[in-house]
Design an enzyme around this catalytic site. Structure first.
Site, PDB file in Angstrom:
ATOM      1  CG  HIS A 107      -0.415   0.263   2.519  1.00 31.25           C
ATOM      2  ND1 HIS A 107      -0.112  -0.730   3.410  1.00 31.25           N
ATOM      3  CD2 HIS A 107      -0.081   1.424   3.131  1.00 31.25           C
ATOM      4  CE1 HIS A 107       0.369  -0.206   4.525  1.00 31.25           C
ATOM      5  NE2 HIS A 107       0.406   1.105   4.379  1.00 31.25           N
ATOM      6  CG  ASP A 137       0.189  -4.101   2.963  1.00 31.56           C
ATOM      7  OD1 ASP A 137       0.357  -3.498   1.889  1.00 31.56           O
ATOM      8  OD2 ASP A 137       0.108  -3.533   4.070  1.00 31.56           O
ATOM      9  CB  SER A 224       3.100   1.728   6.188  1.00 32.58           C
ATOM     10  OG  SER A 224       1.925   1.967   6.908  1.00 32.58           O
TER      11      SER A 224
END
Length: 375
Positions: A107, A137, A224
């Site tokens: 992402h 992911d 992230s």
């Protein structure tokens, strides 16, 4: 009269003896304490040592941080070199020849044309996307090996125990906070966390579960893709999400999640070798128990869980196995299927060519069939 005098003398003599004994004992105790002042403490300590001891020491994790810090990077993304739209974090995890490979989240780089890497020494390098996978992911990008500062040491999430110290390195909230270190413990393992990118429709919901590590080390937007490490500075996970509310709008603090490093590496190697991750398909579209009626499917009221088959693709594995619209899949091999997201999770743990057993309900009767998975 003689007896009374004798008794009185005896009593006086006995009292004198007791007093002398007490004085001698007191003097002896004073001499012992003077020669060994820790005697009383030692006696107490010796008693407590018969119980199980728990020692807690905390000298910090600076050595572990030093070990990983220079392998952590900032992943800036955008439409061009002059138009960055966001950033995430990443970690250099291996080198091969002239290439160095970086793990980050799907992402972070999704739909981006330009990727730039900033290293801990503030140098920068343009990066190339090798591939990414939305279900895990995970994304892999590469840079020239001469541009990197360091390579991370990898550990094992399987060896982690609840309560073990973990820490994260990343760039949360703002580039002003680049390479922030946050510390916590492993709060949970095998957490089934649903993705937030859920699309609802009459035939299918595009959602799935991820099996993640739960941590209380603070992570925020920008963390992230960054590394989660153990107290030895070894990477045990890739940070990917934070639980910010429980659906009621109530704020939740210190609930972060990370992809186990074993999962990330498995996906990464497939991306490097083939550019994609191949997963098996059943060849069905699905819906929920609650959504069945909207698709013209009538279910018995006794059915409380399962993945409802909404449509079967002609020639697919499911079609060859005889599955039909309205069937409710309740078991995948020995695992209970609560809903379609669990079915996807169990399915994606397998490879094309594997044979699995599906248990389903049709017309109130439980049936089972062995299916060979295809793509």
């Amino acid at each position: 009269m003689v007896n009374k005098k004798i008794n009185l003398k005896f009593i006086i003599f006995a009292l004198f003896g007791i007093i002398i004994s007490a004085l001698v004992g007191a003097c002896s105790l004073l001499i012992v304490l003077k020669m060994n002042p820790d005697w009383a403490t030692q006696k107490i300590t010796n008693v407590t040592k018969t119980e199980k001891e728990v020692t807690v020491t905390d000298e910090g994790i600076s050595d572990a941080v030093d070990k990983l810090y220079n392998a952590t990077v900032i992943v800036k993304v955008g439409s061009s070199e002059d138009n960055y739209v966001g950033w995430g974090s990443g970690v250099v995890y291996k080198t091969e020849g002239s290439d160095a490979y970086i793990l980050t989240n799907h992402h972070v780089v999704e739909n981006q044309k330009y990727i730039n890497i900033t290293f801990s020494n503030n140098t920068e390098s343009e990066a190339t996307l090798i591939g990414s996978d939305q279900y895990a992911d995970v994304a892999v990008i590469k840079v020239n090996v001469d541009s990197i500062v360091d390579v991370a040491e990898l550990g094992s999430s399987d060896d982690l125990k609840l309560g073990d110290t973990v820490f994260a390195i990343g760039t949360p909230i703002s580039l002003n906070y680049k390479f922030t270190v946050t510390r916590g413990i492993l709060s949970g393992k095998d957490r089934m966390v649903a993705t937030s990118s859920t699309k609802t429709g009459t035939n299918i919901m595009d959602a799935w579960y991820m099996n993640l590590l739960q941590i209380d080390a603070t992570i925020n937007s920008g963390n992230s893709g960054g590394p989660l490490a153990n107290s030895n500075g070894q990477v045990v996970g890739i940070n990917n999400s934070k639980l910010s509310n429980n659906g009621s709008g109530a704020s939740i603090e210190n609930m972060g999640f990370a992809i186990p490093i074993e999962v990330a590496l498995n996906v990464a190697e497939q991306l490097i070798n083939t550019g994609t991750v191949t997963r098996p398909l059943l060849g069905v579209s699905m819906t929920t128990i609650e959504g069945a009626a909207q698709n013209g499917i009538e279910l018995d009221e006794s059915i409380k869980y399962g993945a409802v088959v909404n449509d079967v693709e002609s020639g697919s594995s499911a079609d060859k196995a005889g599955l039909k619209k309205g069937d409710v899949i309740v078991k995948f091999d020995e695992f209970k299927v609560d809903n379609f997201m669990y079915l996807k999770y169990y399915l994606y743990r397998h490879k094309v060519g594997d044979s699995i057993k599906l248990t389903y309900i049709r017309n109130g009767k439980e049936n089972s069939v062995v299916i060979k998975l295809s793509n």
